[in-house]
Design a protein around this motif. Structure first.
Motif, PDB file in Angstrom:
ATOM      1  N   VAL A 185       0.818  -1.213   0.000  1.00 29.31           N
ATOM      2  CA  VAL A 185       0.000   0.000   0.000  1.00 29.31           C
ATOM      3  C   VAL A 185       0.852   1.264   0.000  1.00 29.31           C
ATOM      4  O   VAL A 185       0.388   2.324  -0.388  1.00 29.31           O
ATOM      5  N   PHE A 236       0.738   2.990  -3.278  1.00 30.17           N
ATOM      6  CA  PHE A 236      -0.623   3.247  -3.754  1.00 30.17           C
ATOM      7  C   PHE A 236      -0.675   4.332  -4.831  1.00 30.17           C
ATOM      8  O   PHE A 236      -1.272   4.144  -5.888  1.00 30.17           O
ATOM      9  N   HIS A 294      -2.120   6.360   6.000  1.00 31.40           N
ATOM     10  CA  HIS A 294      -1.733   5.594   4.820  1.00 31.40           C
ATOM     11  C   HIS A 294      -1.426   6.535   3.651  1.00 31.40           C
ATOM     12  O   HIS A 294      -0.483   6.296   2.880  1.00 31.40           O
ATOM     13  N   ALA A 321       2.057   6.750   1.579  1.00 24.06           N
ATOM     14  CA  ALA A 321       2.088   6.523   0.137  1.00 24.06           C
ATOM     15  C   ALA A 321       2.613   7.750  -0.611  1.00 24.06           C
ATOM     16  O   ALA A 321       3.300   7.614  -1.629  1.00 24.06           O
ATOM     17  N   ILE A 355      -8.183   5.637  -1.099  1.00 27.39           N
ATOM     18  CA  ILE A 355      -7.402   4.921  -0.083  1.00 27.39           C
ATOM     19  C   ILE A 355      -8.295   4.016   0.769  1.00 27.39           C
ATOM     20  O   ILE A 355      -8.020   2.831   0.971  1.00 27.39           O
ATOM     21  N   TYR A 412      -9.854   0.991  -1.219  1.00 24.22           N
ATOM     22  CA  TYR A 412      -8.833   0.009  -1.603  1.00 24.22           C
ATOM     23  C   TYR A 412      -8.335  -0.767  -0.391  1.00 24.22           C
ATOM     24  O   TYR A 412      -8.242  -2.000  -0.416  1.00 24.22           O
ATOM     25  N   TRP A 413      -8.012  -0.055   0.681  1.00 25.52           N
ATOM     26  CA  TRP A 413      -7.473  -0.715   1.864  1.00 25.52           C
ATOM     27  C   TRP A 413      -8.518  -1.622   2.511  1.00 25.52           C
ATOM     28  O   TRP A 413      -8.204  -2.687   3.034  1.00 25.52           O
ATOM     29  N   ARG A 465      -8.713  -4.787   0.396  1.00 19.08           N
ATOM     30  CA  ARG A 465      -7.517  -5.605   0.619  1.00 19.08           C
ATOM     31  C   ARG A 465      -7.553  -6.260   2.008  1.00 19.08           C
ATOM     32  O   ARG A 465      -7.218  -7.436   2.160  1.00 19.08           O
TER      33      ARG A 465
END
Length: 586
Positions: free
Chosen positions: A37, A40, A366, A370, A522, A525-526, A529
């Motif tokens: 990540v 990203f 995050h 990134a 973010i 997506y996180w 995942r």
């Protein structure tokens, strides 16, 4: 949407079927589980996800995003996304606490008093209370004479088994310091119990005190040696029981032969292996020892730290790895890699219990990390190539922000974010686990004066307007200016940690503005995942279960969710007992 199938692991064939189904599913999302990540923005990772999914989820509420790892879906989501979540739910092991499993017949947990629980936080107390009762139940069921607490740490489990359940225990740890701490703590507890017995005029009763052993390798030979050494060898003449002593385990060849001889004659003591969050390959070694050592009649293992498990590489080596363990998993065609094993440590329950504010702040951190990766990629490409280990360094930032938020509740003016985190004992505060290469942001960089001076310096560069992504529009406590200033300090600290200086042509604002439009991706997506984390953990646990099942019907083996998953995310225990060990029932 087609009905989802439910899987079972009662037999080796059923477990293998489950493993293959997970492997087939995960291979379809290889790019998602392999992703880092921190890359990203640099690698535009959101573009690897179905565009329809991302367009839907970027408008979704934070609460609904946090529910994805727990397989919570919304009716207005695309059917393919709902099917993805439903399939995940059907493949993941049930995590709800279950203490009614038949292998734990007559289970009864004793609440820990203040003496035995001293130094434990609520999480550790919960785990030790439950696991000690489970170990006692299994040990008495196989008539075991000794418990081997593997990876005993500070000896919490060993001491409860000894003082509360009156079992003979050997606490094994590779750290001499841990063994010394265990012995010192056990002796303090012994004095309390001795005084209690004296007061009750039971001074002639013997106290069982755990023996502590320092050894580097857990093997069937070392266990055979332990099986002929009794804790009672250390009982003192005063009738008060043994003093806890730390010894080094040196299993001699004669010990092994003697153990084998005694075993043939039926005169050897039976062992139970117990491990509370035995780290990395240590859990795997416990399973191998259970299979190889005849003296070990039962096993209770709760693993953790999947990121530290060794994995069989594509190159053939002589080293024995911790994953995959079973022949079935080796043939499934699925490899994990470090990023996927890191992901297995995610907790769906912790995600679901986060507040919206804490989640937004974690997503934001995050984003900082990134964006910093973009800085390294543009100005320090040689650092990216060397893949440096930067460490878990987001906690200091979150700790500082949480403290300021608390201060602000008592009248202290603050515009900073209250990043929540787990404290040193993993207690009250909760956060999404960050990946292992976050930048350390030391607290001195975040005093109030620094923030205000930075804001003043950059007031022309950074707009005071709130960011316009869905999640950040809701976070009115935070402006773009606050975040940009905070990121500037994050960047300074990151470069300092790596021993780097800012180049003369450094343009941090340009990179920040390039990343800013994609902040809204973010969270989605996180969350997607992270939803794969419990499935990867399931795969690892089923691999370990199948390893035992592949050895035939020599043992009864169960996967049992022992702990409350909200308190203890790694809550599934492998409980096994050899079929010929049901001595107590014959």
């Amino acid at each position: 949407m087609a009905a989802t199938r439910r899987y079972s692991c009662k037999t080796a064939a059923e477990t293998l079927d489950w493993i293959n189904a997970i492997a087939d599913f995960l291979l379809r999302f290889r790019s998602l589980i392999d992703a880092h990540v921190v890359n990203f923005f640099k690698d535009r990772l959101w573009e690897t996800i179905d565009n329809q999914w991302m367009e839907c989820l970027r408008k979704e509420s934070v609460e609904n995003l946090l529910g994805i790892p727990s397989a919570l879906v919304q009716e207005h989501w695309p059917s393919s996304l709902r099917e993805f979540v439903a399939t995940l739910r059907s493949l993941v092991l049930p995590r709800e606490q279950n203490l009614s499993n038949a292998i734990l017949e007559n289970f009864h947990a004793v609440p820990l008093g203040s003496v035995l629980s001293q130094g434990m936080n609520s999480k550790k107390k919960h785990e030790v209370e439950i696991l000690a009762a489970a170990v006692s139940t299994v040990a008495r069921g196989v008539n075991a004479q000794k418990i081997i607490d593997v990876g005993s740490g500070q000896g919490y489990l060993s001491q409860v088994l000894s003082f509360e359940y009156q079992l003979s225990v050997v606490a094994i740890d590779s750290s001499l310091h841990h063994s010394s701490v265990t012995s010192a703590r056990a002796n303090r507890i012994k004095k309390h119990y001795a005084a209690k017995l004296h007061k009750l005029q039971h001074g002639d009763e013997l106290l069982k005190v755990p023996q502590t052993v320092t050894c580097q390798v857990l093997s069937s030979e070392s266990l055979a040696a332990l099986s002929i050494r009794t804790v009672d060898d250390h009982i003192q003449a005063d009738g008060m029981g043994s003093s806890a002593e730390t010894t080094f385990l040196r299993s001699s060849e004669s010990d092994v032969y003697k153990a084998a001889s005694l075993c043939k004659n039926g005169n050897i003591g039976y062992l139970v292996l117990a491990g509370l969050h035995a780290c990395g390959d240590l859990s795997v070694n416990m399973l191998r020892a259970f299979v190889d050592c005849e003296q070990v009649k039962a096993l209770i293992n709760v693993g953790c730290c999947y990121n530290l498990v060794s994995e069989e590489s594509s190159e053939k080596t002589s080293m024995i790895s911790g994953f995959p363990l079973s022949n079935g998993a080796k043939l499934s065609g699925l490899t994990l890699g470090k990023n996927a094993r890191d992901l297995a440590c995610q907790s769906a329950e912790r995600w679901k219990s986060l507040t919206k504010k804490a989640a937004l702040q974690n997503f934001e951190l995050h984003a900082f990390r990134a964006t910093f990766q973009m800085v390294l990629d543009k100005y320090y490409p040689e650092v990216i190539k060397s893949s440096p280990s930067i460490g878990r360094h987001g906690k200091a930032l979150r700790r500082q922000q949480m403290r300021r938020a608390i201060e602000s509740q008592f009248g202290a003016e603050s515009t900073l974010y209250s990043f929540q985190l787990k404290d040193e004992n993993n207690t009250v505060n909760k956060s999404i686990d960050m990946q292992s290469d976050e930048i350390k942001v030391t607290e001195e960089h975040y005093d109030r004066r620094t923030l205000e001076e930075s804001r003043s310096t950059n007031s022309k560069a950074f707009s005071e307007q709130p960011c316009h992504s869905q999640g950040y529009e809701e976070a009115r406590y935070s402006t773009c200016s606050d975040r940009c200033v905070l990121f500037e300090e994050f960047n300074k600290s990151g470069l300092k940690h790596l021993g780097l200086e800012s180049p003369q042509d450094f343009n941090l604002i340009e990179l920040w503005m390039r990343a800013k439009p994609f902040f809204e991706f973010i969270g989605p997506y996180w969350s997607l995942r992270a939803s794969l984390g419990p499935l990867i953990e399931t795969y690892i646990l089923l691999d370990r279960l199948l390893f035992l099942q592949e050895h035939g019907n020599f043992a009864e083996v169960q996967l049992v969710p022992l702990f409350d998953p909200t308190l203890s995310p790694r809550n599934v225990a492998i409980v096994a007992r050899k079929i010929d060990a049901n001595i107590a029932n014959t």
